[in-house]
Design a protein around this motif. Structure first.
Motif, PDB file in Angstrom:
ATOM      1  N   TYR A  23       1.090  -1.290  -0.296  1.00  0.00           N
ATOM      2  CA  TYR A  23       0.323   0.141  -0.014  1.00  0.00           C
ATOM      3  C   TYR A  23       0.909   0.972   0.043  1.00  0.00           C
ATOM      4  O   TYR A  23       0.515   2.242  -0.787  1.00  0.00           O
ATOM      5  CB  TYR A  23      -1.028  -0.507   1.331  1.00  0.00           C
ATOM      6  N   ASN A  89      -9.847   0.620  -4.377  1.00  0.00           N
ATOM      7  CA  ASN A  89      -9.685   1.461  -3.472  1.00  0.00           C
ATOM      8  C   ASN A  89      -8.312   1.672  -2.946  1.00  0.00           C
ATOM      9  O   ASN A  89      -7.587   2.038  -3.145  1.00  0.00           O
ATOM     10  CB  ASN A  89     -10.592   0.371  -1.917  1.00  0.00           C
ATOM     11  N   HIS A  92      -6.203   2.899  -5.631  1.00  0.00           N
ATOM     12  CA  HIS A  92      -6.145   4.919  -5.464  1.00  0.00           C
ATOM     13  C   HIS A  92      -6.401   4.775  -4.046  1.00  0.00           C
ATOM     14  O   HIS A  92      -6.334   5.967  -4.033  1.00  0.00           O
ATOM     15  CB  HIS A  92      -7.934   4.806  -5.841  1.00  0.00           C
ATOM     16  N   GLY A  93      -5.051   4.366  -3.312  1.00  0.00           N
ATOM     17  CA  GLY A  93      -5.025   4.410  -2.252  1.00  0.00           C
ATOM     18  C   GLY A  93      -5.624   5.224  -0.848  1.00  0.00           C
ATOM     19  O   GLY A  93      -5.726   5.936  -0.359  1.00  0.00           O
ATOM     20  N   TYR A  94      -6.949   4.444  -0.943  1.00  0.00           N
ATOM     21  CA  TYR A  94      -8.640   4.364  -0.322  1.00  0.00           C
ATOM     22  C   TYR A  94      -8.140   3.424   1.141  1.00  0.00           C
ATOM     23  O   TYR A  94      -8.767   2.425  -0.057  1.00  0.00           O
ATOM     24  CB  TYR A  94      -9.753   4.245  -1.019  1.00  0.00           C
ATOM     25  N   PRO A  95      -7.971   3.535   2.140  1.00  0.00           N
ATOM     26  CA  PRO A  95      -7.777   2.780   2.949  1.00  0.00           C
ATOM     27  C   PRO A  95      -8.680   1.892   3.234  1.00  0.00           C
ATOM     28  O   PRO A  95      -9.125   0.777   4.154  1.00  0.00           O
ATOM     29  CB  PRO A  95      -7.460   3.041   4.213  1.00  0.00           C
ATOM     30  N   CYS A  96      -9.766   0.912   2.267  1.00  0.00           N
ATOM     31  CA  CYS A  96     -10.379   0.181   2.541  1.00  0.00           C
ATOM     32  C   CYS A  96     -10.289  -0.745   1.868  1.00  0.00           C
ATOM     33  O   CYS A  96     -11.186  -0.854   0.952  1.00  0.00           O
ATOM     34  CB  CYS A  96     -12.365   0.780   2.411  1.00  0.00           C
ATOM     35  N   ASN A 116      -8.650  -6.059   7.545  1.00  0.00           N
ATOM     36  CA  ASN A 116      -7.753  -4.568   6.496  1.00  0.00           C
ATOM     37  C   ASN A 116      -6.651  -4.055   8.027  1.00  0.00           C
ATOM     38  O   ASN A 116      -6.557  -3.535   8.783  1.00  0.00           O
ATOM     39  CB  ASN A 116      -9.214  -2.822   7.845  1.00  0.00           C
ATOM     40  N   ASP A 182     -18.366   0.963   0.030  1.00  0.00           N
ATOM     41  CA  ASP A 182     -17.620   0.960   0.392  1.00  0.00           C
ATOM     42  C   ASP A 182     -16.023   0.288  -0.522  1.00  0.00           C
ATOM     43  O   ASP A 182     -15.420   0.408  -0.776  1.00  0.00           O
ATOM     44  CB  ASP A 182     -17.909   1.298   1.821  1.00  0.00           C
TER      45      ASP A 182
END
Ligand code: IPD
Ligand code: CA
Ligand code: CA
Length: 264
Positions: A23, A89, A92-96, A116, A182
């Motif tokens: 990540y 996610n 795109h750097g969306y932490p889900c 997660n 989400d």
């Protein structure tokens, strides 16, 4: 603790470290379809999970999203693995996003571990032993009516134009406090299990998306069914999950909109 669950937790933690490290690095992104992404982390995580499961359970079957299979004749147990649920996610750097390991015995979910790694949230459940978030027991919400609920859904990344889910989305938006999208089905189910969402529905999910989340919702006191109210089986076409109290309302909406879509 259930030995299968213990193994799932240890393996999820190892895979979670791979995802967490990936990540923070520039990602190698490829396309499996128009908007169906795969990264080097999906592959690395799957390699790790599958090799660990093979070592520990040589007589169990394995089905993993990126193509790994272990087929054993008449296997009683089968692991369903999503090495990275929420790849869009992640990319795109969306932490889900999460790694999800579910174990089925004769087709029934009996163990689930979903991690997660950004929020360090580990959801676990085993049949008859309850559901937990970071070792604390969790329960579904007590919201009594859809009109007071927060629900969630998801949309497929392939055959997007064939999906009629926007019609269901609209109806649920009008009938609830709101609908969230989400982007990680396994975490959506965990969110129902711990009461963040009161319900979740989606079409066309695969067994690796839902095997772990299904046992989590059930062990937390919720319900996971198909459109007829029959127990959902991972890989089934329609999944409706809820805190049980709003289930019939959700099921009726899904059935009614399905009829309208079929006539249109
Ligand atoms: C996807 C996610 C998403 C759901 C899609 C799945 P992936 O899985 O769970 O929330 O709406 O249907 O395919 O591709 O990120 O593992
Ligand atoms: Ca995936
Ligand atoms: Ca997935």
């Amino acid at each position: 603790m259930n030995l299968f669950l213990q193994a799932a937790i240890e393996i999820a933690r190892e895979a979670g470290s791979i995802l967490r490290a990936g990540y923070d690095r520039p990602k190698e992104i490829e396309y499996k379809g128009e908007v169906d992404l795969i990264t080097d982390s999906d592959r690395r995580s799957e390699e790790l999970v599958v090799s660990r499961l093979r070592e520990r359970f040589p007589d169990h079957a394995i089905v993993a999203e990126e193509g790994s299979r272990q087929e054993t004749a008449n296997a009683k147990y089968c692991w369903h693995v999503d090495p990275l649920d929420g790849t869009t996610n992640f990319a795109h750097g969306y932490p889900c996003f999460c790694v999800s390991l579910g174990l089925l015995q004769d087709g029934e979910p009996i163990v689930g571990a979903v991690l997660n790694p950004v929020y360090d949230e580990l959801f676990t459940a085993a049949l008859g032993e309850g559901a937990y978030l970071n070792n604390r027991p969790i329960r579904v919400s007590t919201v009594p009516a859809l009109s007071q609920s927060l629900v969630a859904t998801g949309f497929p990344t392939h055959h997007r134009k064939k999906s009629a889910n926007i019609n269901y989305y609209w109806e649920f938006t009008l009938r609830s406090h709101g609908v969230r999208r989400d982007g990680a089905a396994a975490l959506d189910l965990c969110a129902v299990a711990c009461g963040r969402f009161d319900g979740f529905w989606e079409f066309g999910l695969k067994s690796w998306d839902t095997a772990a989340g299904t046992i989590l919702v059930r062990e937390a006191g919720g319900v996971v069914t198909d459109i007829d109210g029959q127990p959902y089986r991972p890989g089934g076409r329609v999944l409706i999950a809820s805190n049980a109290r709003i289930h019939e309302e959700m099921r009726e909406i899904v059935a009614r909109v399905s009829e309208q879509v079929a006539k249109a």
